[in-house]
Design a protein around this motif. Structure first.
Motif, PDB file in Angstrom:
ATOM      1  N   THR A  73       0.842  -1.206   0.000  1.00  0.00           N
ATOM      2  CA  THR A  73       0.000   0.000   0.000  1.00  0.00           C
ATOM      3  C   THR A  73       0.871   1.248   0.000  1.00  0.00           C
ATOM      4  N   GLN A  74       0.362   2.306  -0.610  1.00  0.00           N
ATOM      5  CA  GLN A  74       0.948   3.641  -0.549  1.00  0.00           C
ATOM      6  C   GLN A  74      -0.133   4.604  -0.101  1.00  0.00           C
ATOM      7  N   SER A  75       0.175   5.460   0.871  1.00  0.00           N
ATOM      8  CA  SER A  75      -0.840   6.249   1.547  1.00  0.00           C
ATOM      9  C   SER A  75      -0.562   7.738   1.427  1.00  0.00           C
ATOM     10  N   SER A  76      -1.634   8.540   1.226  1.00  0.00           N
ATOM     11  CA  SER A  76      -1.488   9.992   1.159  1.00  0.00           C
ATOM     12  C   SER A  76      -2.845  10.636   1.421  1.00  0.00           C
ATOM     13  N   VAL A  77      -2.852  11.961   1.572  1.00  0.00           N
ATOM     14  CA  VAL A  77      -4.095  12.722   1.667  1.00  0.00           C
ATOM     15  C   VAL A  77      -4.308  13.448   0.343  1.00  0.00           C
ATOM     16  N   GLU A  78      -5.488  13.271  -0.238  1.00  0.00           N
ATOM     17  CA  GLU A  78      -5.805  13.896  -1.514  1.00  0.00           C
ATOM     18  C   GLU A  78      -7.211  14.488  -1.423  1.00  0.00           C
ATOM     19  N   ASN A  79      -7.306  15.782  -1.660  1.00  0.00           N
ATOM     20  CA  ASN A  79      -8.599  16.479  -1.601  1.00  0.00           C
ATOM     21  C   ASN A  79      -9.320  16.234  -0.282  1.00  0.00           C
ATOM     22  N   GLY A  80      -8.554  16.234   0.798  1.00  0.00           N
ATOM     23  CA  GLY A  80      -9.130  16.083   2.127  1.00  0.00           C
ATOM     24  C   GLY A  80      -9.550  14.672   2.478  1.00  0.00           C
ATOM     25  N   TRP A  82      -8.361  10.349   2.698  1.00  0.00           N
ATOM     26  CA  TRP A  82      -7.262   9.396   2.756  1.00  0.00           C
ATOM     27  C   TRP A  82      -7.275   8.566   1.480  1.00  0.00           C
ATOM     28  N   ARG A  83      -6.188   8.641   0.714  1.00  0.00           N
ATOM     29  CA  ARG A  83      -6.050   7.864  -0.516  1.00  0.00           C
ATOM     30  C   ARG A  83      -5.003   6.783  -0.293  1.00  0.00           C
ATOM     31  N   VAL A  84      -5.360   5.551  -0.636  1.00  0.00           N
ATOM     32  CA  VAL A  84      -4.436   4.425  -0.494  1.00  0.00           C
ATOM     33  C   VAL A  84      -4.390   3.683  -1.824  1.00  0.00           C
ATOM     34  N   ASN A  85      -3.207   3.630  -2.422  1.00  0.00           N
ATOM     35  CA  ASN A  85      -3.006   2.845  -3.636  1.00  0.00           C
ATOM     36  C   ASN A  85      -2.597   1.426  -3.234  1.00  0.00           C
ATOM     37  N   VAL A  86      -3.359   0.450  -3.684  1.00  0.00           N
ATOM     38  CA  VAL A  86      -3.135  -0.942  -3.316  1.00  0.00           C
ATOM     39  C   VAL A  86      -2.494  -1.667  -4.486  1.00  0.00           C
ATOM     40  N   ALA A  87      -1.389  -2.347  -4.232  1.00  0.00           N
ATOM     41  CA  ALA A  87      -0.690  -3.095  -5.282  1.00  0.00           C
ATOM     42  C   ALA A  87      -1.389  -4.426  -5.543  1.00  0.00           C
ATOM     43  N   SER A  88      -1.062  -5.045  -6.634  1.00  0.00           N
ATOM     44  CA  SER A  88      -1.748  -6.275  -7.056  1.00  0.00           C
ATOM     45  C   SER A  88      -1.146  -7.533  -6.456  1.00  0.00           C
ATOM     46  N   GLY A  89      -0.014  -7.433  -5.759  1.00  0.00           N
ATOM     47  CA  GLY A  89       0.687  -8.644  -5.332  1.00  0.00           C
ATOM     48  C   GLY A  89       0.220  -9.257  -4.036  1.00  0.00           C
ATOM     49  N   ALA A  90      -0.763  -8.679  -3.357  1.00  0.00           N
ATOM     50  CA  ALA A  90      -1.184  -9.185  -2.054  1.00  0.00           C
ATOM     51  C   ALA A  90      -2.059 -10.423  -2.215  1.00  0.00           C
ATOM     52  N   ALA A  91      -1.638 -11.538  -1.619  1.00  0.00           N
ATOM     53  CA  ALA A  91      -2.381 -12.788  -1.765  1.00  0.00           C
ATOM     54  C   ALA A  91      -3.576 -12.866  -0.833  1.00  0.00           C
ATOM     55  N   ASN A  92      -3.473 -12.236   0.348  1.00  0.00           N
ATOM     56  CA  ASN A  92      -4.518 -12.301   1.363  1.00  0.00           C
ATOM     57  C   ASN A  92      -4.981 -10.896   1.724  1.00  0.00           C
ATOM     58  N   PRO A  93      -6.158 -10.734   2.268  1.00  0.00           N
ATOM     59  CA  PRO A  93      -6.611  -9.392   2.656  1.00  0.00           C
ATOM     60  C   PRO A  93      -5.620  -8.679   3.568  1.00  0.00           C
ATOM     61  N   TRP A  94      -5.065  -9.401   4.549  1.00  0.00           N
ATOM     62  CA  TRP A  94      -4.161  -8.784   5.513  1.00  0.00           C
ATOM     63  C   TRP A  94      -2.763  -8.517   4.965  1.00  0.00           C
ATOM     64  N   PHE A 170      -8.239  -1.714   8.029  1.00  0.00           N
ATOM     65  CA  PHE A 170      -8.837  -2.037   6.730  1.00  0.00           C
ATOM     66  C   PHE A 170      -7.858  -2.982   6.045  1.00  0.00           C
ATOM     67  N   GLN A 171      -8.346  -4.155   5.624  1.00  0.00           N
ATOM     68  CA  GLN A 171      -7.486  -5.156   5.002  1.00  0.00           C
ATOM     69  C   GLN A 171      -7.876  -5.238   3.528  1.00  0.00           C
ATOM     70  N   LEU A 172      -6.978  -4.787   2.665  1.00  0.00           N
ATOM     71  CA  LEU A 172      -7.313  -4.459   1.284  1.00  0.00           C
ATOM     72  C   LEU A 172      -6.715  -5.415   0.261  1.00  0.00           C
ATOM     73  N   GLY A 173      -6.020  -6.456   0.706  1.00  0.00           N
ATOM     74  CA  GLY A 173      -5.330  -7.341  -0.221  1.00  0.00           C
ATOM     75  C   GLY A 173      -6.218  -8.357  -0.894  1.00  0.00           C
ATOM     76  N   SER A 174      -5.645  -9.080  -1.818  1.00  0.00           N
ATOM     77  CA  SER A 174      -6.241 -10.180  -2.596  1.00  0.00           C
ATOM     78  C   SER A 174      -7.300  -9.705  -3.575  1.00  0.00           C
ATOM     79  N   ARG A 175      -7.363  -8.393  -3.854  1.00  0.00           N
ATOM     80  CA  ARG A 175      -8.366  -7.857  -4.771  1.00  0.00           C
ATOM     81  C   ARG A 175      -7.746  -7.230  -6.006  1.00  0.00           C
TER      82      ARG A 175
END
Length: 488
Positions: A73-80, A82-94, A170-175
């Motif tokens: 994940t990469q995290s930043s604030v955008e337009n007030g 929380w923006r998180v860019n999620v990479a494709s390599g995560a096998a599990n949500p956690w 928030f667990q964002l992987g495997s998607r």
């Protein structure tokens, strides 16, 4: 069949999902088969002081701190936001976690987690409030479905542990790769009666078109009418919806809309599972699994953001015994899970309770396995004693045993409600229009459970049996009503 994956600390290595075999989920026990059929005194909203537990939930400073992001994940604030860019390599949500640590939790304390969220593509992600160290117990563990529209999510829950090492995650992987956005993150303390749909209304809704009320209007000259009006028709109770309801969107929307216009909280029962009541007095239900999915999705959507209480499919979990093979049992569990997901995702201001049988039917550890398999963790909790007669104390004791099994097996407990419509004299071992039963405590918050509710409509027959041999299931009988008033 798989259980939802265990709670995890998101800055460490973790175990994968716990497998729940079909055999363990299908431990079956024989028991009585209560029948059901379709067919105020309100509790006031309780104002309680709230304490905010998360820091920087609005990102107004332009910083994400103290929120953290983990691998993938990469995290930043955008337009007030929380923006998180999620990479494709995560096998599990956690494997793609974000969250905040050092959240204090107290056993037995009620909390509400709320936030707005969206995603750049349609995804389902996991949200928890949990212990940040082993065994990673999660008093709140939810799956939410996101897309490009920012939506408000609100999850009331009661903590099952005391710790200063809680986490909101928030667990964002495997998607696959996507962008997650969130804002207005809040975790507050406050009693359960002061949160959720109850706090937004001035009391439970009295259905003016319930069978007892309709009978009183049509029989005003009957000597029994005044007593039935005073003791039953004027009390808040549930309306049952099934294949008799016509267009379900219209039926549910009209009922919830009338309650909302009166600033009251409606109680609805979804009772349309295929193979309903195992061919008993209230048999029927949707004609196929696909028909049921369409029906229950429309039911939840018709409620929308309006406050409501929903009872999901009386007897459907306990009556897994009646189904002839594992394939049909697995189909029913999948339909119940789908129902819980629909209310979770489409009726975001609803407390839904999955039916958990009664205190004299299924062993508590077996019921806990079934509730988990049927998706009870997706909704507010479970409900006991629907259309039955066990005392509130008996139901509360049974609920404690169910929750003990849920905690030991799956790491969470759930709030519960009890149907008190006919439990004033307890049970005598019979379930179909037994003599000597009596009205119980009218609908209220607390009283041994999170909610006491009149789910069964008092005076409506269980079927042509007992002290009403000529009265079909769901038909109102003034004689039954008077017997319940008098306890005879």
């Amino acid at each position: 069949m798989k259980a939802h994956s265990p709670s995890v600390s998101l800055s460490r290595r973790h175990l994968g999902p716990i497998a729940l075999t079909l055999a363990s989920a299908m431990v079956l026990a024989c028991g009585p088969t209560p029948a059901h059929a379709p067919e105020s005194e309100g509790v006031s909203a309780v104002s309680q002081s709230l304490t905010e537990l998360v820091v920087n939930g609005t990102f107004a400073s332009g910083s994400v701190s103290p929120w953290w992001n983990g691998p993938n994940t990469q995290s930043s604030v955008e337009n007030g936001q929380w923006r998180v860019n999620v990479a494709s390599g995560a096998a599990n949500p956690w494997d793609a976690p974000i969250g905040q640590d050092n959240i204090p939790l107290t056993n037995g304390q009620a909390y509400t987690l709320s936030f707005t969220a969206s995603a750049s593509t349609s995804v389902t992600v996991r949200v928890t409030v949990q212990l940040g160290v082993s065994p990673y117990t999660a008093p709140l563990d939810q799956q939410i479905t996101l897309d490009g529209t920012s939506r408000q999510f609100t999850f009331p829950f009661t903590s099952s542990l005391t710790t200063n090492q809680g986490q909101v995650t928030f667990q964002l992987g495997s998607r696959g790769a996507f962008t997650f956005r969130a804002d207005n993150l809040s975790l507050t303390t406050g009693g359960s009666s002061g949160s959720g749909p109850i706090a937004q209304t001035s009391g439970f809704y009295v259905d003016p078109n319930a069978n007892p009320a309709a009978w009183v209007r049509a029989n005003s000259g009957d000597s029994r009418a005044a007593r039935i009006q005073s003791s039953i028709a004027s009390k808040p109770g549930a309306r049952w919806f099934g294949n008799w309801s016509g267009d379900i969107t219209t039926a549910v929307s009209n009922f919830v809309g009338a309650a909302d216009a009166a600033d009251k909280l409606p109680v609805l029962v979804a009772y349309n599972i295929p193979g309903r009541d195992c061919g008993g007095a209230s048999s029927g239900g949707a004609g196929s699994p696909d028909a049921y999915r369409t029906w229950i999705s429309a039911f939840a959507s018709a409620i929308g953001t309006r406050p409501a209480i929903v009872i999901i499919e009386p007897d459907a979990v306990a009556q897994l015994d009646c189904l002839p093979n594992d394939t049909e049992r697995q189909t029913r569990l999948s339909l119940l899970r789908y129902a819980t997901e629909q209310f979770r995702d489409r009726a975001t201001n609803t407390w839904a309770y999955l039916d958990g049988g009664n205190a004299g039917w299924i062993a508590a550890d077996t019921m806990a396995q079934r509730l988990e398999s049927a998706g009870a963790h997706n909704v507010r909790g479970f409900v006991l004693n629907v259309s039955n007669f066990y005392t509130t104390a008996q139901s509360t004791s049974y609920a404690g045993s169910v929750n003990s099994s849920l905690s030991s097996r799956y790491g969470y407990t759930l709030p519960f409600a009890v149907d008190t419509s006919r439990n004033g004299n307890g049970a005598n071992g019979e379930w179909c229009n037994p003599a000597g039963r009596k009205l119980g405590t009218p609908s209220q918050t607390g009283g041994g459970a999170e909610l006491l509710l009149w789910v069964k409509v008092p005076g409506d027959s269980d079927g042509p049996c007992g002290i009403a041999p000529g009265v079909v299931a769901g038909q109102f009988s003034p004689d039954l009503a008077i017997r319940l008033i008098d306890g005879t």
